[in-house]
Design a protein around this motif. Structure first.
Motif, PDB file in Angstrom:
ATOM      1  N   SER A  41     -12.718 -77.038 -53.212  1.00 45.58           N
ATOM      2  CA  SER A  41     -12.417 -75.615 -53.145  1.00 45.58           C
ATOM      3  C   SER A  41     -11.888 -75.196 -54.505  1.00 45.58           C
ATOM      4  N   ALA A  42     -12.450 -74.123 -55.061  1.00 43.73           N
ATOM      5  CA  ALA A  42     -12.051 -73.680 -56.393  1.00 43.73           C
ATOM      6  C   ALA A  42     -11.493 -72.265 -56.351  1.00 43.73           C
ATOM      7  N   GLY A  43     -10.382 -72.079 -57.063  1.00 40.78           N
ATOM      8  CA  GLY A  43      -9.804 -70.755 -57.253  1.00 40.78           C
ATOM      9  C   GLY A  43     -10.152 -70.269 -58.648  1.00 40.78           C
ATOM     10  N   SER A  44      -9.563 -69.174 -59.073  1.00 44.32           N
ATOM     11  CA  SER A  44      -9.892 -68.655 -60.396  1.00 44.32           C
ATOM     12  C   SER A  44      -9.325 -69.517 -61.515  1.00 44.32           C
ATOM     13  N   GLY A  45      -8.240 -70.238 -61.269  1.00 45.55           N
ATOM     14  CA  GLY A  45      -7.637 -71.048 -62.314  1.00 45.55           C
ATOM     15  C   GLY A  45      -7.273 -72.453 -61.871  1.00 45.55           C
ATOM     16  N   HIS A  46      -7.619 -72.820 -60.651  1.00 42.28           N
ATOM     17  CA  HIS A  46      -7.319 -74.167 -60.176  1.00 42.28           C
ATOM     18  C   HIS A  46      -8.405 -74.626 -59.207  1.00 42.28           C
ATOM     19  N   THR A  47      -8.444 -75.927 -58.977  1.00 46.88           N
ATOM     20  CA  THR A  47      -9.433 -76.521 -58.090  1.00 46.88           C
ATOM     21  C   THR A  47      -8.761 -77.590 -57.246  1.00 46.88           C
ATOM     22  N   CYS A  48      -9.211 -77.750 -56.003  1.00 49.34           N
ATOM     23  CA  CYS A  48      -8.695 -78.796 -55.122  1.00 49.34           C
ATOM     24  C   CYS A  48      -9.870 -79.544 -54.512  1.00 49.34           C
ATOM     25  N   ALA A  49      -9.650 -80.830 -54.237  1.00 55.72           N
ATOM     26  CA  ALA A  49     -10.702 -81.653 -53.637  1.00 55.72           C
ATOM     27  C   ALA A  49     -10.125 -82.481 -52.497  1.00 55.72           C
ATOM     28  N   LEU A  50     -10.851 -82.533 -51.403  1.00 57.09           N
ATOM     29  CA  LEU A  50     -10.539 -83.422 -50.286  1.00 57.09           C
ATOM     30  C   LEU A  50     -11.248 -84.734 -50.569  1.00 57.09           C
ATOM     31  N   THR A  51     -10.506 -85.840 -50.517  1.00 58.60           N
ATOM     32  CA  THR A  51     -11.114 -87.140 -50.792  1.00 58.60           C
ATOM     33  C   THR A  51     -11.565 -87.798 -49.497  1.00 58.60           C
ATOM     34  N   THR A  52     -12.373 -88.812 -49.631  1.00 64.04           N
ATOM     35  CA  THR A  52     -12.838 -89.556 -48.463  1.00 64.04           C
ATOM     36  C   THR A  52     -11.715 -90.387 -47.845  1.00 64.04           C
ATOM     37  N   LEU A  53     -10.567 -90.474 -48.524  1.00 65.48           N
ATOM     38  CA  LEU A  53      -9.388 -91.169 -47.985  1.00 65.48           C
ATOM     39  C   LEU A  53      -8.440 -90.193 -47.290  1.00 65.48           C
ATOM     40  N   ALA A  54      -8.909 -88.959 -47.049  1.00 66.39           N
ATOM     41  CA  ALA A  54      -8.146 -87.909 -46.364  1.00 66.39           C
ATOM     42  C   ALA A  54      -6.908 -87.484 -47.142  1.00 66.39           C
ATOM     43  N   THR A  55      -6.983 -87.508 -48.460  1.00 70.13           N
ATOM     44  CA  THR A  55      -5.927 -86.947 -49.300  1.00 70.13           C
ATOM     45  C   THR A  55      -6.513 -85.738 -50.015  1.00 70.13           C
ATOM     46  N   VAL A  56      -5.637 -84.883 -50.527  1.00 66.34           N
ATOM     47  CA  VAL A  56      -6.079 -83.720 -51.286  1.00 66.34           C
ATOM     48  C   VAL A  56      -5.459 -83.800 -52.670  1.00 66.34           C
ATOM     49  N   LYS A  57      -6.285 -83.567 -53.679  1.00 63.55           N
ATOM     50  CA  LYS A  57      -5.837 -83.543 -55.069  1.00 63.55           C
ATOM     51  C   LYS A  57      -6.215 -82.201 -55.661  1.00 63.55           C
ATOM     52  N   CYS A  58      -5.334 -81.669 -56.529  1.00 58.81           N
ATOM     53  CA  CYS A  58      -5.579 -80.384 -57.169  1.00 58.81           C
ATOM     54  C   CYS A  58      -5.263 -80.473 -58.655  1.00 58.81           C
ATOM     55  N   TRP A  59      -5.811 -79.553 -59.443  1.00 57.17           N
ATOM     56  CA  TRP A  59      -5.553 -79.492 -60.876  1.00 57.17           C
ATOM     57  C   TRP A  59      -5.806 -78.076 -61.362  1.00 57.17           C
ATOM     58  N   GLY A  60      -5.217 -77.763 -62.544  1.00 52.10           N
ATOM     59  CA  GLY A  60      -5.384 -76.436 -63.145  1.00 52.10           C
ATOM     60  C   GLY A  60      -4.094 -75.650 -63.143  1.00 52.10           C
ATOM     61  N   SER A  61      -4.221 -74.335 -63.001  1.00 49.65           N
ATOM     62  CA  SER A  61      -3.071 -73.425 -63.036  1.00 49.65           C
ATOM     63  C   SER A  61      -2.149 -73.675 -61.850  1.00 49.65           C
ATOM     64  N   ASN A  62      -0.848 -73.661 -62.131  1.00 51.08           N
ATOM     65  CA  ASN A  62       0.140 -73.928 -61.080  1.00 51.08           C
ATOM     66  C   ASN A  62       1.320 -72.964 -61.169  1.00 51.08           C
TER      67      ASN A  62
END
Length: 87
Positions: A41-62
């Motif tokens: 899922s991507a926002g205008s300044g950040h992105t998040c990803a659901l992993t196959t291990l059922a965790t979520v990681k995000c990066w970008g604007s905070n």
């Protein structure tokens, strides 16, 4: 690799998941997301990803805590979202 994640465009806040470049017109591999990505899922300044291990990681604007890691510091590398306890 299979399940790796690539982004392109502006990198003003680290939203490409790499550091050291202001933008990229070609896909670049997101640091820390070499495999195991099941959705994004991507926002205008950040992105998040659901992993196959059922965790979520995000990066970008905070600026407003969009990365979910308890800080307001931008990150050009994927950080774990805190407090989910599985999806």
């Amino acid at each position: 690799g299979a399940g790796a994640l690539y982004c392109w465009g502006s990198n003003a806040s680290g939203q490409l998941g790499v550091s050291g470049i202001p933008y990229s017109s070609i896909p670049v591999r997101v640091t820390g997301m070499a495999s195991g990505v099941s959705s994004v899922s991507a926002g205008s300044g950040h992105t998040c990803a659901l992993t196959t291990l059922a965790t979520v990681k995000c990066w970008g604007s905070n600026t407003y805590g969009q990365l979910g890691n308890g800080t307001t510091l931008d990150s050009a590398t994927a950080v774990d979202v805190a407090g989910l306890g599985g999806v």
